[in-house]
Design an enzyme around this catalytic site. Structure first.
Site, PDB file in Angstrom:
ATOM      1  N   ILE A  86      -7.267 -18.922  -4.155  1.00 49.13           N
ATOM      2  CA  ILE A  86      -6.792 -20.160  -3.527  1.00 49.13           C
ATOM      3  C   ILE A  86      -5.531 -19.828  -2.731  1.00 49.13           C
ATOM      4  O   ILE A  86      -4.577 -19.259  -3.285  1.00 49.13           O
ATOM      5  CB  ILE A  86      -6.494 -21.233  -4.598  1.00 49.13           C
ATOM      6  CG1 ILE A  86      -7.797 -21.601  -5.332  1.00 49.13           C
ATOM      7  CG2 ILE A  86      -5.853 -22.470  -3.977  1.00 49.13           C
ATOM      8  CD1 ILE A  86      -7.589 -22.449  -6.575  1.00 49.13           C
ATOM      9  N   LEU A  87      -5.541 -20.143  -1.445  1.00 48.53           N
ATOM     10  CA  LEU A  87      -4.373 -19.847  -0.609  1.00 48.53           C
ATOM     11  C   LEU A  87      -3.394 -21.023  -0.637  1.00 48.53           C
ATOM     12  O   LEU A  87      -3.795 -22.165  -0.868  1.00 48.53           O
ATOM     13  CB  LEU A  87      -4.817 -19.558   0.823  1.00 48.53           C
ATOM     14  CG  LEU A  87      -5.684 -18.293   0.974  1.00 48.53           C
ATOM     15  CD1 LEU A  87      -6.258 -18.192   2.383  1.00 48.53           C
ATOM     16  CD2 LEU A  87      -4.899 -17.036   0.620  1.00 48.53           C
ATOM     17  N   ASN A 103     -14.531 -23.641   4.861  1.00 51.51           N
ATOM     18  CA  ASN A 103     -14.968 -23.119   3.562  1.00 51.51           C
ATOM     19  C   ASN A 103     -16.381 -23.618   3.301  1.00 51.51           C
ATOM     20  O   ASN A 103     -16.782 -24.664   3.823  1.00 51.51           O
ATOM     21  CB  ASN A 103     -14.025 -23.613   2.453  1.00 51.51           C
ATOM     22  CG  ASN A 103     -14.400 -23.034   1.102  1.00 51.51           C
ATOM     23  OD1 ASN A 103     -14.737 -21.853   0.979  1.00 51.51           O
ATOM     24  ND2 ASN A 103     -14.374 -23.850   0.070  1.00 51.51           N
ATOM     25  N   HIS A 105     -19.064 -24.432   0.069  1.00 56.25           N
ATOM     26  CA  HIS A 105     -19.018 -24.665  -1.376  1.00 56.25           C
ATOM     27  C   HIS A 105     -20.423 -25.031  -1.859  1.00 56.25           C
ATOM     28  O   HIS A 105     -21.086 -25.888  -1.248  1.00 56.25           O
ATOM     29  CB  HIS A 105     -18.031 -25.797  -1.666  1.00 56.25           C
ATOM     30  CG  HIS A 105     -17.914 -26.105  -3.119  1.00 56.25           C
ATOM     31  ND1 HIS A 105     -17.185 -25.315  -3.986  1.00 56.25           N
ATOM     32  CD2 HIS A 105     -18.455 -27.097  -3.863  1.00 56.25           C
ATOM     33  CE1 HIS A 105     -17.289 -25.818  -5.202  1.00 56.25           C
ATOM     34  NE2 HIS A 105     -18.051 -26.893  -5.158  1.00 56.25           N
TER      35      HIS A 105
HETATM   36  C1  GRF Z   1     -21.640 -19.094  -1.784  1.00 55.14           C
HETATM   37  O1  GRF Z   1     -22.531 -19.782  -2.628  1.00 55.14           O
HETATM   38  C2  GRF Z   1     -20.538 -20.015  -1.331  1.00 55.14           C
HETATM   39  O2  GRF Z   1     -20.919 -21.358  -1.262  1.00 55.14           O
HETATM   40  C3  GRF Z   1     -19.501 -19.833  -2.385  1.00 55.14           C
HETATM   41  O3  GRF Z   1     -19.564 -18.458  -2.708  1.00 55.14           O
HETATM   42  C4  GRF Z   1     -20.885 -17.974  -2.488  1.00 55.14           C
HETATM   43  C5  GRF Z   1     -20.764 -16.701  -1.679  1.00 55.14           C
HETATM   44  O4  GRF Z   1     -21.924 -15.911  -1.754  1.00 55.14           O
HETATM   45  N1  GRF Z   1     -18.209 -20.281  -1.946  1.00 55.14           N
HETATM   46  P1  GRF Z   1     -21.944 -14.373  -1.272  1.00 55.14           P
HETATM   47  O5  GRF Z   1     -20.840 -13.638  -1.990  1.00 55.14           O
HETATM   48  O6  GRF Z   1     -21.725 -14.370   0.220  1.00 55.14           O
HETATM   49  O7  GRF Z   1     -23.314 -13.879  -1.637  1.00 55.14           O
END
Ligand code: GRF
Length: 187
Positions: A86-87, A103, A105
């Site tokens: 977390i930045l 980002n 999620h």
């Molecule tokens: C993804 O599911 C993203 O939504 C979450 O982290 C995961 C990253 O996947 N924030 P990867 O490391 O690129 O396979």
């Protein structure tokens, strides 16, 4: 086209999907040694390890170091893709990256914020979850929502199988959105 920096911490499969869709990536920054660096190396993309401390972590200093690296590489936009640190607020203030940091999620925000979004969705017994791309702010998994896609929870799903199905969607959605962003079609 604008210059984009990608931040990652893990397997980097979303980062890889951006490369496959020819998203113009200036630099990858990781907070720990991880597979994403190998992907960057193979693709000939510059990468920087800004390793984080685990004991007595100075978030504000880490954030300033991050902003300095991103500026050094001329990044105009920043895409977090599985970046697990977390930045601090400095990253998101106007004058630094402001609203130019996205980002992704693995849930339909605002539900299931936090590190265990997929596990929490399974535990809650929802039948549909999904993914959200949003503007990153100093508050975790908050900020203007730019795109969402639902993903069905199937009988027998584990955290791994569900997360992998969500990532399949993310690997299409995120590069597409970033290409629009880079062409100034969004925001
Ligand atoms: C993804 O599911 C993203 O939504 C979450 O982290 C995961 C990253 O996947 N924030 P990867 O490391 O690129 O396979």
């Amino acid at each position: 086209m604008r210059n984009l920096a990608v931040l990652a911490s893990g397997t980097g499969s979303l980062f890889e999907s951006m490369i496959e869709r020819s998203v113009p990536i200036r630099v990858l920054v990781v907070d720990r040694p991880c597979r994403a660096q190998e992907i960057a190396e193979r693709a000939g993309i510059q990468h920087v390890l800004l390793e984080r401390e685990w004991k007595s972590f100075d978030r504000d200093k880490y954030t300033v170091d991050m902003v300095n690296i991103l500026r050094q590489y001329g990044a105009e936009y920043v895409a977090m893709a599985g970046f697990m640190t977390i930045l601090g607020a400095y990253m998101f203030e106007s004058g630094t990256f402001g609203s130019k940091c996205t980002n992704i999620h693995p849930s339909l925000l605002p539900t299931f914020k936090g590190e265990h979004a997929v596990r929490d969705a399974l535990a809650a017994g929802v039948k549909i979850t999904g993914t959200t791309i949003h503007i990153a702010t100093k508050d975790l998994d908050a900020g203007l929502i730019l795109a969402q896609e639902p993903v069905r929870v199937l009988p027998g799903d584990t955290e791994e199988s569900l997360h992998e199905r969500i990532k399949k969607t993310e690997r299409i959605l995120y590069p597409e959105l970033l290409l629009g962003l880079m062409r100034d079609e969004l925001l």
